[in-house]
Design a protein around this motif. Sequence first.
Motif, PDB file in Angstrom:
ATOM      1  N   ARG A  99       0.862  -1.176   0.000  1.00 30.75           N
ATOM      2  CA  ARG A  99       0.000   0.000   0.000  1.00 30.75           C
ATOM      3  C   ARG A  99       0.906   1.237   0.000  1.00 30.75           C
ATOM      4  N   PHE A 100       0.692   2.163  -0.930  1.00 29.40           N
ATOM      5  CA  PHE A 100       1.579   3.318  -1.041  1.00 29.40           C
ATOM      6  C   PHE A 100       0.798   4.632  -1.112  1.00 29.40           C
ATOM      7  N   TYR A 101       1.349   5.635  -0.444  1.00 26.84           N
ATOM      8  CA  TYR A 101       0.832   7.001  -0.460  1.00 26.84           C
ATOM      9  C   TYR A 101       2.056   7.901  -0.424  1.00 26.84           C
ATOM     10  N   GLU A 102       2.406   8.513  -1.557  1.00 30.63           N
ATOM     11  CA  GLU A 102       3.670   9.219  -1.682  1.00 30.63           C
ATOM     12  C   GLU A 102       3.505  10.484  -2.524  1.00 30.63           C
ATOM     13  N   HIS A 103       4.337  11.479  -2.239  1.00 31.59           N
ATOM     14  CA  HIS A 103       4.434  12.591  -3.187  1.00 31.59           C
ATOM     15  C   HIS A 103       5.511  12.251  -4.194  1.00 31.59           C
ATOM     16  N   VAL A 104       5.334  12.722  -5.436  1.00 34.21           N
ATOM     17  CA  VAL A 104       6.156  12.234  -6.545  1.00 34.21           C
ATOM     18  C   VAL A 104       6.561  13.375  -7.475  1.00 34.21           C
ATOM     19  N   ALA A 105       7.333  13.015  -8.498  1.00 28.68           N
ATOM     20  CA  ALA A 105       7.815  13.989  -9.472  1.00 28.68           C
ATOM     21  C   ALA A 105       6.662  14.535 -10.310  1.00 28.68           C
ATOM     22  N   ALA A 106       6.733  15.827 -10.599  1.00 31.59           N
ATOM     23  CA  ALA A 106       5.802  16.436 -11.540  1.00 31.59           C
ATOM     24  C   ALA A 106       6.141  15.978 -12.954  1.00 31.59           C
ATOM     25  N   ASP A 107       5.142  15.965 -13.801  1.00 33.66           N
ATOM     26  CA  ASP A 107       5.316  15.523 -15.181  1.00 33.66           C
ATOM     27  C   ASP A 107       5.477  16.744 -16.078  1.00 33.66           C
ATOM     28  N   GLY A 108       6.652  17.343 -16.021  1.00 33.75           N
ATOM     29  CA  GLY A 108       6.939  18.485 -16.870  1.00 33.75           C
ATOM     30  C   GLY A 108       6.475  19.810 -16.283  1.00 33.75           C
ATOM     31  N   GLY A 109       6.698  20.867 -17.039  1.00 34.81           N
ATOM     32  CA  GLY A 109       6.248  22.190 -16.647  1.00 34.81           C
ATOM     33  C   GLY A 109       7.135  22.844 -15.602  1.00 34.81           C
ATOM     34  N   ARG A 110       6.665  23.997 -15.124  1.00 33.10           N
ATOM     35  CA  ARG A 110       7.435  24.778 -14.160  1.00 33.10           C
ATOM     36  C   ARG A 110       7.671  24.015 -12.867  1.00 33.10           C
ATOM     37  N   LEU A 111       6.668  23.240 -12.428  1.00 38.19           N
ATOM     38  CA  LEU A 111       6.816  22.532 -11.158  1.00 38.19           C
ATOM     39  C   LEU A 111       7.965  21.527 -11.217  1.00 38.19           C
ATOM     40  N   GLU A 112       8.127  20.847 -12.338  1.00 38.11           N
ATOM     41  CA  GLU A 112       9.247  19.918 -12.456  1.00 38.11           C
ATOM     42  C   GLU A 112      10.581  20.665 -12.340  1.00 38.11           C
ATOM     43  N   THR A 113      10.665  21.835 -12.957  1.00 34.98           N
ATOM     44  CA  THR A 113      11.886  22.641 -12.860  1.00 34.98           C
ATOM     45  C   THR A 113      12.161  23.024 -11.410  1.00 34.98           C
ATOM     46  N   VAL A 114      11.111  23.427 -10.706  1.00 35.11           N
ATOM     47  CA  VAL A 114      11.253  23.787  -9.292  1.00 35.11           C
ATOM     48  C   VAL A 114      11.709  22.581  -8.480  1.00 35.11           C
ATOM     49  N   GLN A 115      11.135  21.424  -8.753  1.00 31.71           N
ATOM     50  CA  GLN A 115      11.508  20.217  -8.019  1.00 31.71           C
ATOM     51  C   GLN A 115      12.980  19.859  -8.240  1.00 31.71           C
ATOM     52  N   ARG A 116      13.421  19.909  -9.473  1.00 31.43           N
ATOM     53  CA  ARG A 116      14.816  19.565  -9.765  1.00 31.43           C
ATOM     54  C   ARG A 116      15.766  20.538  -9.069  1.00 31.43           C
ATOM     55  N   PHE A 117      15.398  21.811  -9.066  1.00 32.03           N
ATOM     56  CA  PHE A 117      16.226  22.811  -8.384  1.00 32.03           C
ATOM     57  C   PHE A 117      16.241  22.543  -6.881  1.00 32.03           C
ATOM     58  N   ALA A 118      15.068  22.236  -6.315  1.00 33.16           N
ATOM     59  CA  ALA A 118      14.976  21.973  -4.880  1.00 33.16           C
ATOM     60  C   ALA A 118      15.846  20.780  -4.481  1.00 33.16           C
TER      61      ALA A 118
END
Length: 208
Positions: free
Chosen positions: A134-153
């Motif tokens: 059973r899984f409940y997780e936050h994950v990578a965004a699929d493109g867009g600005r949010l993915e850029t923010v995630q990679r920077f973070a």
Amino acid sequence: MRMKHPIFARMYARVRPAMDREGASEHRRRLLAGAVGRVVEIGAGDGGNFAHYPAEVVSVLAVEPEPYLRAQARESAVRAPVPVEVVEGTAERLPAGDASADVVVVSLVLCSVPDQQVALAEAARVLRPGGELRFYEHVAADGGRLETVQRFADATVWSLLAGGCHVHRDTAAAIEAAGFVIEEIDRFEFPADRPNPARPHILGRARR
């Protein structure tokens, strides 16, 4: 291996109830609905899931490496509706026997393990054949600005400030790469009403 994140642990224990009031509690309920038998919960935190285990669960072995959160979890275990034993351990070396669990629960923890494949291999080891992840997780965004923010973070200070958390991980792909078959998955954003690098979430079930 002892794992201490004293500042993050105290912050998480304060923030987690507020997150639950905003909707995470319902996610936890959905995560655990229908679970039966013997459960191993990896990275139990302060025990936020414990209140949501259904009566059909016989026992929960809750593994938490961080000392402060483990102490909080033990307090939560006293109030749980099912028997919960909170123990020290890591996702990479679970203190449980082979094929000893009917269900393994990962809840907002695969973002912070050093190696997802090692942790998921351990989950598979302790699951009986045909058992559930059973899984409940936050994950990578699929493109867009949010993915850029995630990679920077992830490349800067996020992990240091957030107890080893990484926001840009494709956890569903990691679960499948570890040999699990995903039977049900829900993708959603939480919180949906404000920016957050950890906003994309998945919740579901996979079979060993």
